[in-house]
Design an enzyme around this catalytic site. Structure first.
Site, mmCIF file in Angstrom:
data_model
loop_
_atom_site.group_PDB
_atom_site.id
_atom_site.type_symbol
_atom_site.label_atom_id
_atom_site.label_comp_id
_atom_site.label_asym_id
_atom_site.label_seq_id
_atom_site.Cartn_x
_atom_site.Cartn_y
_atom_site.Cartn_z
ATOM 1 C CE LYS A 75 18.977 -23.680 -3.546
ATOM 2 N NZ LYS A 75 19.987 -22.594 -3.305
ATOM 3 C CG ASP A 112 22.809 -20.936 -1.335
ATOM 4 O OD1 ASP A 112 23.765 -21.790 -1.107
ATOM 5 O OD2 ASP A 112 21.877 -21.040 -1.745
HETATM 6 P P1 NAP Z 1 17.433 -18.585 -10.535
HETATM 7 O O1 NAP Z 1 16.773 -18.702 -9.281
HETATM 8 O O2 NAP Z 1 17.099 -19.437 -11.637
HETATM 9 O O3 NAP Z 1 17.743 -17.042 -10.900
HETATM 10 C C1 NAP Z 1 18.434 -16.482 -12.142
HETATM 11 C C2 NAP Z 1 18.310 -15.199 -11.968
HETATM 12 O O4 NAP Z 1 19.027 -14.817 -13.161
HETATM 13 C C3 NAP Z 1 16.888 -14.506 -12.413
HETATM 14 O O5 NAP Z 1 16.734 -13.400 -11.857
HETATM 15 C C4 NAP Z 1 16.879 -14.513 -13.912
HETATM 16 O O6 NAP Z 1 15.955 -13.384 -14.526
HETATM 17 C C5 NAP Z 1 18.218 -13.896 -13.968
HETATM 18 N N1 NAP Z 1 18.888 -14.197 -15.385
HETATM 19 C C6 NAP Z 1 18.900 -15.278 -16.078
HETATM 20 N N2 NAP Z 1 19.251 -14.995 -17.318
HETATM 21 C C7 NAP Z 1 19.488 -13.787 -17.411
HETATM 22 C C8 NAP Z 1 19.661 -13.009 -18.660
HETATM 23 N N3 NAP Z 1 20.298 -13.514 -19.877
HETATM 24 N N4 NAP Z 1 19.803 -11.609 -18.358
HETATM 25 C C9 NAP Z 1 19.457 -11.089 -17.343
HETATM 26 N N5 NAP Z 1 18.932 -11.857 -16.241
HETATM 27 C C10 NAP Z 1 19.181 -13.107 -16.426
HETATM 28 O O7 NAP Z 1 18.931 -19.195 -10.301
HETATM 29 P P2 NAP Z 1 19.893 -18.920 -9.082
HETATM 30 O O8 NAP Z 1 19.893 -20.338 -8.333
HETATM 31 O O9 NAP Z 1 19.568 -17.885 -8.513
HETATM 32 O O10 NAP Z 1 21.273 -18.987 -9.759
HETATM 33 C C11 NAP Z 1 21.905 -18.162 -10.225
HETATM 34 C C12 NAP Z 1 23.302 -18.327 -10.607
HETATM 35 O O11 NAP Z 1 23.865 -18.382 -9.336
HETATM 36 C C13 NAP Z 1 23.489 -19.644 -11.388
HETATM 37 O O12 NAP Z 1 24.743 -19.321 -12.341
HETATM 38 C C14 NAP Z 1 24.101 -20.610 -10.090
HETATM 39 O O13 NAP Z 1 24.713 -21.552 -10.656
HETATM 40 C C15 NAP Z 1 24.635 -19.630 -9.365
HETATM 41 N N6 NAP Z 1 24.904 -20.087 -7.874
HETATM 42 C C16 NAP Z 1 26.104 -20.330 -7.142
HETATM 43 C C17 NAP Z 1 26.138 -20.729 -6.045
HETATM 44 C C18 NAP Z 1 27.373 -20.879 -5.459
HETATM 45 O O14 NAP Z 1 27.509 -21.632 -4.393
HETATM 46 N N7 NAP Z 1 28.601 -20.548 -6.068
HETATM 47 C C19 NAP Z 1 24.957 -20.902 -5.126
HETATM 48 C C20 NAP Z 1 23.791 -20.910 -5.954
HETATM 49 C C21 NAP Z 1 23.684 -20.554 -7.177
HETATM 50 P P3 NAP Z 1 14.532 -13.778 -14.909
HETATM 51 O O15 NAP Z 1 13.751 -14.204 -13.541
HETATM 52 O O16 NAP Z 1 14.185 -12.606 -15.571
HETATM 53 O O17 NAP Z 1 14.674 -15.001 -15.809
#
Ligand code: NAP
Length: 274
Positions: A75, A112
């Site tokens: 992104k 988003d």
């Molecule tokens: P990302 O950029 O990889 O960020 C993930 C975040 O979650 C980071 O802050 C990470 O912390 C934290 N995290 C991961 N595992 C964790 C745990 N066990 N305990 C505490 N914090 C944790 O991912 P993203 O793109 O933001 O996506 C996050 C979620 O949103 C995913 O499930 C994705 O499928 C969903 N999503 C949904 C949509 C939709 O349209 N519905 C759109 C985008 C994303 P660290 O950096 O410390 O690892």
């Protein structure tokens, strides 16, 4: 639904880049929408390795693509390939949508955050002043949601396991605060948003769910499963919704930018859910 014409030289091509990308619901959503509107367009998934997102976005021009959606981890890289960014994308320095304009320039957008706001509105939850919102996570989804909450005037708190990352996300919204995830108490918030992948694999929520109550709304960005967080929220009388609505609305907003046509929302929702 009308059948899509067979692919030919005149077919407009769109796609999504990501690593991984095979799980993406975007091809199903957009191809169903093209078929419903009788558009000679096709949408495919391009697996693009980490580090190649900027080059892939720049290739839109040479390949004559109508545009691209962009997912993790490209992104920010794809934003650098754009000639112009929408206000949301400029604030985030990240894009999930790149549109090829008629003059050959590339417009980058981030849909988003607006997709999140629309998904909540669909559930009867209007974000705005004096609405206390806590966002769990500090990744791409959390950043887009935090910025959107700030844009509509909500009172934002960001909770993440890395305090410096939480503070950086909070800086995207006026007067937002941040806390360490392991100290989070959710009782005081009107809206609780999980923007981490916690729950996708059946994990317990990272806070005491007994603090959830009936005047709250819980939104989980996870859309692949009914998470334990959502189940706990419903069991305590809180409103609850998974991430499907956000997925559909961010896609619908991108569809309108790509095609200039009204997105067939329910067609896209059915395709995303299948
Ligand atoms: P990302 O950029 O990889 O960020 C993930 C975040 O979650 C980071 O802050 C990470 O912390 C934290 N995290 C991961 N595992 C964790 C745990 N066990 N305990 C505490 N914090 C944790 O991912 P993203 O793109 O933001 O996506 C996050 C979620 O949103 C995913 O499930 C994705 O499928 C969903 N999503 C949904 C949509 C939709 O349209 N519905 C759109 C985008 C994303 P660290 O950096 O410390 O690892």
């Amino acid at each position: 639904m009308t059948a899509r014409p067979s692919v030919g030289a005149a077919t407009r091509v769109l796609g999504v880049i990501g690593d991984p990308v095979a799980h993406s619901r975007s091809p199903a959503m957009h191809n169903a929408a093209f078929a419903a509107l009788g558009l000679d367009w096709i949408y495919v998934a391009f697996p693009v390795p980490r580090g190649h997102g900027e080059a892939a976005a720049r290739a839109i021009r040479d390949l004559g693509l109508a545009g691209l959606n962009v997912t993790m981890p490209h992104k920010a890289d794809a934003a650098r390939a754009c000639d112009e960014l929408t206000a949301d994308a400029a604030a985030l320095q990240a894009v999930n949508t790149v549109v090829a304009r008629e003059d050959g320039s590339l417009l980058g957008a981030s849909t988003d955050g607006e997709g999140f706001v629309r998904a909540l509105a669909e559930e009867g939850v209007v974000l705005g002043p004096r609405r206390r919102v806590v966002v769990l996570g500090a990744g791409g989804a959390a950043r887009a949601i935090a910025h959107a909450v700030g844009t509509v005037g909500g009172e934002l708190t960001v909770a993440a396991r890395r305090p410096d990352e939480a503070a950086a996300v909070a800086a995207l919204a006026p007067a937002a605060t941040s806390v360490a995830l392991d100290t989070l108490s959710v009782a005081a918030f009107d809206v609780v948003v999980n923007a981490t992948p916690i729950g996708m694999g059946g994990e317990l929520p990272p806070f005491d769910v007994d603090q959830l109550h009936a005047t709250q709304f819980v939104f989980d960005t996870v859309y692949s499963v009914d998470t334990l967080l959502l189940q706990a929220a419903r069991a305590r009388g809180a409103g609850a919704a998974g991430g499907l609505g956000m997925l559909v609305h961010q896609g619908a907003l991108a569809f309108r930018m790509f095609t200039g046509q009204d997105p067939p929302l329910e067609v896209m929702r059915a395709a995303a859910a299948s």
